[in-house]
Motif scaffolding. Structure first.
Motif, PDB file in Angstrom:
ATOM      1  N   VAL A 180      -3.331  -3.503   7.271  1.00 28.43           N
ATOM      2  CA  VAL A 180      -3.402  -2.519   6.185  1.00 28.43           C
ATOM      3  C   VAL A 180      -3.171  -3.205   4.846  1.00 28.43           C
ATOM      4  O   VAL A 180      -3.897  -2.971   3.870  1.00 28.43           O
TER       5      VAL A 180
ATOM      6  N   LYS B 147      -6.103  -5.262   3.596  1.00 30.64           N
ATOM      7  CA  LYS B 147      -7.110  -4.412   2.962  1.00 30.64           C
ATOM      8  C   LYS B 147      -6.708  -4.063   1.529  1.00 30.64           C
ATOM      9  O   LYS B 147      -7.543  -4.027   0.629  1.00 30.64           O
ATOM     10  N   GLU B 148      -5.417  -3.795   1.357  1.00 31.02           N
ATOM     11  CA  GLU B 148      -4.918  -3.429   0.031  1.00 31.02           C
ATOM     12  C   GLU B 148      -5.117  -4.585  -0.946  1.00 31.02           C
ATOM     13  O   GLU B 148      -5.554  -4.372  -2.080  1.00 31.02           O
TER      14      GLU B 148
ATOM     15  N   LEU C 220      -4.092   2.497   9.357  1.00 35.61           N
ATOM     16  CA  LEU C 220      -2.710   2.901   9.101  1.00 35.61           C
ATOM     17  C   LEU C 220      -2.214   3.857  10.193  1.00 35.61           C
ATOM     18  O   LEU C 220      -1.089   3.725  10.685  1.00 35.61           O
TER      19      LEU C 220
ATOM     20  N   MET D   4       1.508   3.434   3.161  1.00 30.61           N
ATOM     21  CA  MET D   4       2.268   2.665   4.152  1.00 30.61           C
ATOM     22  C   MET D   4       3.743   2.596   3.747  1.00 30.61           C
ATOM     23  O   MET D   4       4.630   2.741   4.590  1.00 30.61           O
TER      24      MET D   4
ATOM     25  N   ARG E 198      -0.710  -4.457  12.935  1.00 29.43           N
ATOM     26  CA  ARG E 198      -1.613  -3.655  12.090  1.00 29.43           C
ATOM     27  C   ARG E 198      -1.058  -3.359  10.703  1.00 29.43           C
ATOM     28  O   ARG E 198      -1.815  -3.067   9.787  1.00 29.43           O
ATOM     29  N   TRP E 199       0.256  -3.446  10.544  1.00 29.43           N
ATOM     30  CA  TRP E 199       0.814  -3.268   9.198  1.00 29.43           C
ATOM     31  C   TRP E 199       0.226  -4.326   8.263  1.00 29.43           C
ATOM     32  O   TRP E 199      -0.124  -4.052   7.133  1.00 29.43           O
TER      33      TRP E 199
ATOM     34  N   THR F 125      -6.927   9.260   5.184  1.00 31.29           N
ATOM     35  CA  THR F 125      -6.127   8.046   5.391  1.00 31.29           C
ATOM     36  C   THR F 125      -6.904   6.997   6.181  1.00 31.29           C
ATOM     37  O   THR F 125      -7.648   7.332   7.108  1.00 31.29           O
ATOM     38  N   ASP F 126      -6.689   5.739   5.816  1.00 27.32           N
ATOM     39  CA  ASP F 126      -7.286   4.629   6.551  1.00 27.32           C
ATOM     40  C   ASP F 126      -6.860   4.706   8.026  1.00 27.32           C
ATOM     41  O   ASP F 126      -5.664   4.757   8.337  1.00 27.32           O
TER      42      ASP F 126
ATOM     43  N   GLN G 157       0.837  -1.201   0.000  1.00 28.74           N
ATOM     44  CA  GLN G 157       0.000   0.000   0.000  1.00 28.74           C
ATOM     45  C   GLN G 157       0.875   1.254   0.000  1.00 28.74           C
ATOM     46  O   GLN G 157       1.801   1.371   0.805  1.00 28.74           O
TER      47      GLN G 157
END
Ligand SMILES: [Zn+2]
Length: 274
Positions: A146, A149-150, A119, A89, A142-143, A115-116, A86
């Motif tokens: 993200v 989701k991408e 993130l 990120m 959490r990385w 921004t999400d 992403q």
């Protein structure tokens, strides 16, 4: 972590727990071990003047590779591209890692409203965990979220009945992120160790040489106190010799070689008979 070769894995685990070999560790053993005390210097081997505390090697700006941060990040960058990481990120990770390696102060970052929020949460969580720790493989979960989701977003854009390539998986991305960032840390650590070791070797060499010189001086003082080798040749240091014209140096070497040849048998005899 399983993707990392076993030997390296041990090193990473040691580094995570601060059990890697720094001069700080040496100092801990100073009182109890003679071997360790010979090698002890609590200062950073790069000569920055700071103490060689646990994760200092990651941030020392006197490290020979500190000037090449862009090159250090190139493998990580290539991975980002390969795994379609992403965009935002990518830039946040690179910015934070770079700042860490360049020893900049990290201040909280407020990302754009669009921004999400995951993130933002990943960033805040990692700021708390620490970026030294990120490079040692302690990374916010959490990385991965993200990136998950991408991949979902990318999958939704595909024509019907087609799938994303098999390696586009958030878990694979997480592994790669650990692998590539610990690679940077281990590389810095290796440079640290090479420099520290070279410094130790040079010190030992000088100490051994001084010892040998003293021994010869002592033998000569006993057997030939007036000898030219004792009065004029031994006191000449390498430094003063190097500062002299070349022919003077050549003379000195010639005389010294002759003296050595002349003295050697008697020195050996003295040595072996006592
Ligand atoms: Zn340093």
């Amino acid at each position: 972590m399983k993707t990392v070769a076993p030997g390296k894995r041990t090193n990473i685990i040691k580094a995570q727990h601060g059990w890697h070999h720094t001069c700080e560790r040496d100092a801990m053993f100073k009182e109890t071990s003679d071997f360790q005390s010979k090698h002890t210097s609590t200062l950073c081997p790069f000569g920055c003047g700071e103490s060689d505390y646990r994760w200092h090697f990651l941030r020392c700006d006197k490290s020979p590779i500190a000037a090449e941060v862009t090159r250090e990040l190139s493998k990580l960058k290539a991975m980002f591209k390969r795994y379609k990481v992403q965009r935002e990120m990518q830039s946040i990770l690179l910015q934070r890692i770079k700042a860490t390696l360049q020893r900049q102060r990290l201040t909280p970052m407020q990302l754009h409203d669009s921004t999400d929020p995951v993130l933002q949460a990943a960033l805040d969580e990692q700021d708390v965990l620490g970026w030294d720790q990120f490079l040692l493989g302690r990374q916010s979960k959490r990385w991965e979220e993200v990136q998950q989701k991408e991949y979902s977003r990318l999958a939704s854009q595909l024509p019907k009945n087609s799938k994303l390539p098999a390696h586009y998986k958030a878990t694979v991305f997480s592994k790669m992120l650990i692998q590539e960032s610990t690679y940077i840390a281990l590389n810095r650590w290796q440079v640290h160790n090479e420099v520290a070791h070279t410094a130790i070797t040079a010190k030992e060499y000088i100490r051994d040489r001084d010892k040998a010189k003293k021994k010869i001086q002592k033998l000569l003082a006993e057997s030939r106190p007036d000898h030219i080798a004792f009065t004029r040749q031994i006191p000449v240091t390498t430094e003063s010799l190097l500062s002299q014209p070349l022919d003077r140096m050549r003379d000195w070497i010639a005389t010294w070689t002759a003296t050595k040849a002349y003295l050697a048998p008697s020195l050996i005899t003295t040595y072996t008979t006592t």
